[in-house]
Design an enzyme around this catalytic site. Structure first.
Site, PDB file in Angstrom:
ATOM      1  CD  GLU A 168      -2.706  -1.461   2.544  1.00 46.18           C
ATOM      2  OE1 GLU A 168      -2.831  -0.577   3.342  1.00 46.18           O
ATOM      3  OE2 GLU A 168      -3.705  -2.312   2.657  1.00 46.18           O
ATOM      4  CD  GLU A 284      -4.564  -7.804   1.980  1.00 48.30           C
ATOM      5  OE1 GLU A 284      -5.286  -6.993   2.492  1.00 48.30           O
ATOM      6  OE2 GLU A 284      -3.309  -7.544   1.953  1.00 48.30           O
TER       7      GLU A 284
END
Ligand code: 9MR
Length: 396
Positions: A168, A284
């Protein structure tokens, strides 16, 4: 005298209750799974294997001692990833100490059962220990980062299929060059922290599939389009500098009843990643169903399943997708039910985001995921020529 409960006689009602209780208990046994047709050749991992994929779950290491939970992992998964155990908070109780207790539990479990493992994550702006801010400075940050990676990757050398090295790193609203997030590591080391991390990981285990992992690339809307562009710019720049990078993780936190489609944007993004010679992992996967305006459980479960289908039919069409990790096993443990509820539309309604319910009974989502693997197998996506790339040592 018989009286009616929910339109049924008392006897019928009690018998339904007894059946439901028996089913709930029975559904927690491997024998029940076999009856429900989800074990052995009917498991997620068997269907994934036929489709050229590894599949599995993010693992809460505290639950490994629950035999039902452990049994699902063994029965269904060909790859696992720790949900928290390899982040800085559990690993680094103090600046000069490592605590591998939780991570070792999972690594031992996976080895015992011959299940592949992903590492997650070496560099992230969250799960940073309290001592970090007062201890890590511009002068020592590089040493902290390199030593952390050498120790953690080194400890599990040869035991991991891949590692999320950087997680991220993109956040356009932080207004930094390249859309980079103004994260603790960015503040300390500037944009170079990314390549420092990848180079340190390659050095610690030369055979690892090194992954850049991020969210917000799935939808056909402006926000995700901007994120896709910025992530691709970052990947191209890393590749052009010879930074060791082998794969891209698409987090795949998707939403039911979201007002944008999943289609061309994601397809183009995946092709562009593929053109860079990189593998793709869906890392995810789960469905946030907070926006669903109705409470009826079968209706919600059906919509959640359809959301998985809509996403996976696009996500799995690319032959360079090599693994699908679901972010949890049963609904009682999804991260989507943790934390503050003030921003939620349904603050009092626990989310049913995952393939198994609170009693580890498979839900429509389970079958939707399995069907999507079959769809990939039927369409032949897995047999189309994939990029000749060293990351092929995936064991599949
Ligand atoms: O699901 C994870 C949750 O249990 C943890 O408390 C949290 C902080 O460690 O991280 C969650 O996982 C995140 C993942 O590591 C990175 N992408 C977003 C996930 C959900 O927040």
């Amino acid at each position: 005298m018989e009286y009616l409960l929910a339109g049924r006689s008392r006897r019928e009602f009690l018998s339904t209750l007894a059946q439901a209780a028996a089913f709930t208990l029975a559904s927690r046994t491997p024998a029940a799974w076999a009856q429900q047709g989800i074990s052995g050749p009917n498991s997620l991992k068997a269907h994934a294997h036929r489709a050229g994929l590894l599949t599995g779950f993010a693992v809460d290491t505290n639950l490994l001692s629950d035999p039902t939970y452990a049994r699902i992992l063994v029965e269904q998964a060909s790859i696992l990833v720790p949900e928290r155990a390899l982040k800085w908070v559990p690993l680094r109780p103090s600046p000069d100490k490592f605590d591998f207790t939780q991570a070792d539990l999972l690594v031992d479990f996976a080895q015992r059962h011959k299940i592949h493992l992903r590492g997650h994550t070496l560099v992230w702006h969250e799960a940073i220990p309290d001592w970090f801010d007062s201890t890590v400075t511009k002068d020592n940050a590089r040493r902290f980062l390199e030593e952390h990676i050498a120790a953690v990757v080194g400890r599990y050398k040869g035991k991991m299929q891949s590692w999320d090295v950087v997680n991220e790193a993109i956040l356009p609203k932080d207004n930094q060059p390249g859309g980079l997030r103004n994260s603790p590591w960015f503040k300390l080391l500037g944009p170079d922290y990314i390549e420092i991390a990848f180079r340190a990981a390659r050095k610690a285990d030369p055979h690892l599939v090194l992954t850049y992992n991020d969210y917000g690339v799935e939808y056909d809307n402006d926000e995700d389009a901007e994120r896709r562009k910025l992530i691709l710019d970052l990947l191209r720049s890393l590749k052009s500098k010879g930074v060791p990078l082998d794969a891209v993780g698409i987090q795949s936190h998707i939403k039911a009843a979201y007002p944008a489609t999943i289609g061309q944007g994601l397809r183009d993004y995946m092709s562009a990643v593929r053109d860079l010679g990189l593998q793709l992992f869906l890392t995810e996967l789960d469905v946030n169903e907070d926006d669903l305006p109705y409470d009826d459980v079968p209706h919600r479960d059906q919509t959640i399943a359809q959301t998985y289908t809509d996403f996976l039919n696009v996500g799995l069409a690319n032959p360079d997708v090599k693994a699908v990790l679901i972010w949890g096993v049963g609904d009682s443990h999804t991260w989507l039910n943790n934390g503050p509820t003030h921003h939620r539309k349904q603050p009092n309604r626990p989310q049913r985001s995952l393939p198994f319910d609170n009693d580890y009974k498979p839900k429509p989502a389970f079958f939707a995921i399995r069907d999507a693997f079959d769809q990939r197998h039927r369409s032949g996506s897995n047999t189309k020529k994939s990029n000749p790339h060293k990351a092929d040592h995936l064991g599949i």
